[in-house]
Scaffold this motif. Structure first.
Motif, PDB file in Angstrom:
ATOM      1  N   SER A  70       0.780  -6.119  -3.371  1.00 47.09           N
ATOM      2  CA  SER A  70      -0.208  -5.760  -4.388  1.00 47.09           C
ATOM      3  C   SER A  70      -0.380  -6.969  -5.300  1.00 47.09           C
ATOM      4  CB  SER A  70       0.262  -4.538  -5.186  1.00 47.09           C
ATOM      5  OG  SER A  70      -0.646  -4.253  -6.228  1.00 47.09           O
ATOM      6  N   VAL A  80       4.583  -4.075  -1.380  1.00 48.49           N
ATOM      7  CA  VAL A  80       4.372  -2.619  -1.364  1.00 48.49           C
ATOM      8  C   VAL A  80       4.547  -2.043   0.044  1.00 48.49           C
ATOM      9  CG1 VAL A  80       2.837  -2.638  -3.360  1.00 48.49           C
ATOM     10  CG2 VAL A  80       1.873  -2.924  -1.058  1.00 48.49           C
ATOM     11  N   ASP A  83       1.956   0.616   2.059  1.00 49.71           N
ATOM     12  CA  ASP A  83       1.176   1.480   1.163  1.00 49.71           C
ATOM     13  C   ASP A  83      -0.315   1.181   1.234  1.00 49.71           C
ATOM     14  OD1 ASP A  83       3.511   2.632   0.427  1.00 49.71           O
ATOM     15  OD2 ASP A  83       3.618   1.730  -1.572  1.00 49.71           O
ATOM     16  N   ASN A  84      -0.672  -0.089   1.359  1.00 49.55           N
ATOM     17  CA  ASN A  84      -2.104  -0.425   1.439  1.00 49.55           C
ATOM     18  C   ASN A  84      -2.758   0.223   2.650  1.00 49.55           C
ATOM     19  OD1 ASN A  84      -2.182  -2.006  -0.893  1.00 49.55           O
ATOM     20  ND2 ASN A  84      -1.583  -3.866   0.214  1.00 49.55           N
ATOM     21  N   TYR A  85      -2.097   0.150   3.790  1.00 55.34           N
ATOM     22  CA  TYR A  85      -2.655   0.719   5.016  1.00 55.34           C
ATOM     23  C   TYR A  85      -2.737   2.246   4.923  1.00 55.34           C
ATOM     24  CZ  TYR A  85      -1.967  -3.912   7.048  1.00 55.34           C
ATOM     25  OH  TYR A  85      -2.032  -5.256   7.311  1.00 55.34           O
ATOM     26  N   VAL A  86      -1.722   2.868   4.344  1.00 56.70           N
ATOM     27  CA  VAL A  86      -1.736   4.328   4.207  1.00 56.70           C
ATOM     28  C   VAL A  86      -2.870   4.759   3.285  1.00 56.70           C
ATOM     29  CG1 VAL A  86      -0.424   6.312   3.391  1.00 56.70           C
ATOM     30  CG2 VAL A  86       0.730   4.515   4.694  1.00 56.70           C
ATOM     31  N   ASN A  87      -3.046   4.064   2.166  1.00 57.93           N
ATOM     32  CA  ASN A  87      -4.116   4.415   1.234  1.00 57.93           C
ATOM     33  C   ASN A  87      -5.493   4.187   1.831  1.00 57.93           C
ATOM     34  OD1 ASN A  87      -2.362   5.193  -0.840  1.00 57.93           O
ATOM     35  ND2 ASN A  87      -2.170   3.089  -1.600  1.00 57.93           N
ATOM     36  N   TYR A 290      -5.108  -5.273  -0.978  1.00 57.33           N
ATOM     37  CA  TYR A 290      -5.844  -4.169  -0.373  1.00 57.33           C
ATOM     38  C   TYR A 290      -6.932  -4.693   0.554  1.00 57.33           C
ATOM     39  CZ  TYR A 290      -7.253   0.760  -0.480  1.00 57.33           C
ATOM     40  OH  TYR A 290      -7.514   2.072  -0.155  1.00 57.33           O
TER      41      TYR A 290
END
Length: 320
Positions: A70, A80, A83-87, A290
């Motif tokens: 991030s 992170v 988390d970026n891919y999940v979001n 992101y």
């Protein structure tokens, strides 16, 4: 009696016609290069390599690394994980429409524009009248950038002053070709396909010119008609061209950005993955991690299509 001097082993072997070893020949060839020659060779090979590493592989590897962080471009880089891919997959509404639009883009170019370009190449290969004129006319859109194509789309499909509504007589009740999300993507694809057809036509025309005429004559002697000759004799010889066309088609479909950004900044039915990358990295959000994750997803999609096709091609060659 004075003994006859014997030649050194190397000279004796050379006089006897014994060839030098490959290692010795390589050392002798390398020894002929002057320091200036070595500097020029190093510059000609090293500079493109540095540019390739700095402009292609460097940013690509940096994007992969940043996709797990991030970062806003100024503050601290914070890891992170995934988390970026999940979001992106679960909580980013424009993502799945952009994926669908990119797949439609690829399907249209691959299943409509590319076969039509091949069809034009077959016609022009017959040396009809005004062949040069047709080649120039069909190839002319290729020299236009996609940004220019985007401006042309506005001139043709504009709701208020577009040529399409004037030709169809819809000036009183105009069709919003670029504002209606249900049809604006197809309007843009028509112009993008118009540009892509000329490029494909030129590649296939070059491949058809290289086909040995003896193959066509042999097929005709065996009783094959024109369609059978093309699909069973000519088209298999175009396999290298097919690989090039596939790679170009995938790249053109997945890197598309200029045309939709020039129309409405890639919104309201024209979302693409490349636009999402730009909006997150360059936009006000400045979510570089992101945006890098979206770029990595785009990279995986593009390499996936090309890798699957190349594996199939090489497998067929091994079986043959």
């Amino acid at each position: 009696m004075t003994p006859t001097p014997t030649a050194p082993p190397v000279e004796a072997g050379r006089a006897a016609g014994v060839p030098r070893s490959p290692a010795r020949r390589r050392r002798r060839r390398i020894g002929r290069f002057t320091p200036r020659d070595i500097a020029v060779i190093g510059l000609l090979l090293g500079l493109p390599l540095l540019l390739d590493l700095g402009l292609i592989w460097g940013p690509a590897l940096a994007s992969i690394g940043l996709s797990f962080t991030s970062w806003d471009g100024l503050g601290e880089i914070r890891p992170v994980g995934l988390d970026n891919y999940v979001n992106i997959v679960s909580n980013y509404p424009p993502f799945w429409p952009a994926v669908w639009h990119n797949l439609l883009w690829l399907a249209f170019l691959g299943l409509v524009a590319t076969p039509f370009g091949l069809f034009l190449a077959v016609l022009l290969d017959r040396e009809m009248r005004f062949t040069r004129f047709y080649q120039t006319a069909f190839y002319l859109p290729v020299v236009l950038s996609l940004a220019v194509v985007g401006f042309l789309a506005q001139l043709i499909f504009s709701r208020d002053y577009g040529v399409a509504n004037a030709i169809l007589g819809r000036t009183d009740n105009p069709v919003d070709w670029l504002g209606d999300p249900s049809i604006n993507l197809w309007s843009v694809l028509l112009l993008v396909g118009w540009r892509h057809v000329g490029y494909v036509m030129l590649l296939y025309l070059a491949g058809l010119k290289a086909v040995d005429p003896v193959l066509k004559e042999a097929a005709a002697i065996d009783g094959a008609n024109e369609a059978q000759t093309f699909f069973r004799v000519v088209f298999p010889t175009l396999r290298p061209v097919n690989v090039i066309v596939l790679v170009i088609t995938v790249i053109e479909a997945l890197r598309a950005f200029d045309v939709v950004y020039a129309i409405n900044r890639g919104r309201n039915g024209l979302e693409l993955l490349s636009v999402l990358v730009t909006d997150n990295i360059v936009g006000e959000a400045s979510r570089i991690g992101y945006g890098s994750a979206i770029a990595v997803i785009l990279l995986l999609i593009s390499t996936g299509f090309i890798a699957v096709y190349l594996v199939q091609v090489f497998r067929r060659e091994d079986e043959a």
